[in-house]
Design a protein around this motif. Structure first.
Motif: not given
Length: 304
Positions: A39, A246, A249-252, A257, A260-261, A264, A290
């Motif tokens: 990621f 993760y 990578a998304t910086d959120d 989020n 989501r992390a 993942y 994915d």
């Protein structure tokens, strides 16, 4: 974005009902990097090894996106070593041997080029060592995540409580959460642990998934039912690497989020247990990851 990971590069001997391996590359930094580099890149490693460590394996880590400037090499030393045997149910294990070797005198030195990194993953080490890493950062990172274990709660609880005041995310298992909080209920335990400092708490429950706590919000991610679990070693570090990788990578850092992390991270952990060491992780691609994440989503999807 880049990610700084601090922990061990080690050798393991592992015995399970599905076979055995000796002198396989392992350690918290190894598993974190293997997961996170899918990621975020680079994953900057701070660790220590002896002159006996496998150069080809290190080169492969670099090829995948790991930065090894922070890995100290003691040419005449031996790398950290652990041996363990898993029970037939794969739920418990017995430690057969632990040799700290070069890890015994490990004093992490964060290179100048790492000190502005915004995402930090502190692997399971002495709490005072984890604190010394934070001391060396040039500014307050956006996120500092930390892993710990029962042993440090037994022998270094005061130091652990001090470092907990300085982090954002604590990643522990359910047994550790109960010990740290003194509570049986994980909901009550989470509330007490958050009061110690970390804004976000993730409680791993092994084959029963993971819980995410932030303020008054709670999220539960189930575990994926697997046909065979060959080697659970490193599953927790792989989960942490996938999760923080993760996020970097998304910086959120929103709660959505974070959820989501967790998925993942759980997906990456579900891969690593399918073979010994990092073997399964070495042969993944993003399409497979994915697809595995989609299985988690399908598992949680329900309409009422």
């Amino acid at each position: 974005m880049s990610l700084l990971a601090v922990g061990t590069l080690a050798y393991d001997d592992v015995y399970t009902p599905f076979g055995e391996v000796k002198q396989i590359e392992a350690g918290s930094c190894t598993y974190i990097a293997m997961a996170a580099t899918y990621f975020a890149q680079p994953v900057q490693l701070v660790s220590v090894i002896g002159g006996d460590y496998n150069d080809a394996f290190l080169a492969d880590l670099e090829r995948r996106g790991a930065d090894l400037e922070g890995v100290e090499v003691i040419p005449d030393g031996k790398s950290f070593y652990w041996a363990g045997r898993y029970h037939d149910d794969m739920m418990g294990r017995d430690t057969l041997d632990t040799q700290l070797n070069v890890l015994a005198d490990f004093d992490p030195k964060v290179p100048e080029s790492y000190r502005n990194t915004d995402y930090v993953m502190l692997g399971n080490l002495t709490p005072s060592v984890q604190s010394r890493v934070i001391d060396q950062m040039a500014h307050r990172p956006k996120l500092i995540a930390l892993d710990t274990m029962n042993f440090w709660m037994d022998v270094a609880l005061d130091d652990l409580k001090e470092v907990l005041k300085r982090i954002d995310v604590l990643i522990i298992n359910d047994e550790e959460a109960r010990q740290l909080s003194g509570e049986l209920s994980l909901l009550t335990a989470a509330a007490k642990i958050v009061e110690m400092g970390p804004k976000i708490l993730i409680i791993k429950k092994g084959e029963h998934g993971a819980l995410l706590f932030e303020e008054d919000k709670v999220f539960y991610a189930p575990a994926l039912l697997l046909a065979k679990v060959v080697d659970p070693t490193g599953a927790g570090d792989t989960f942490a690497g996938g999760l923080v990788g993760y996020l970097a990578a998304t910086d959120d850092l929103s709660f959505e989020n974070l959820k989501r992390a967790v998925i993942y991270g759980s997906a990456m952990a579900s891969f690593v247990v399918e073979d010994f060491g990092t073997r399964r992780m070495q042969n993944l691609d993003r399409e497979q990851i994915d697809a595995r994440v989609a299985r988690f989503v399908e598992l949680m999807n329900v309409s009422l």
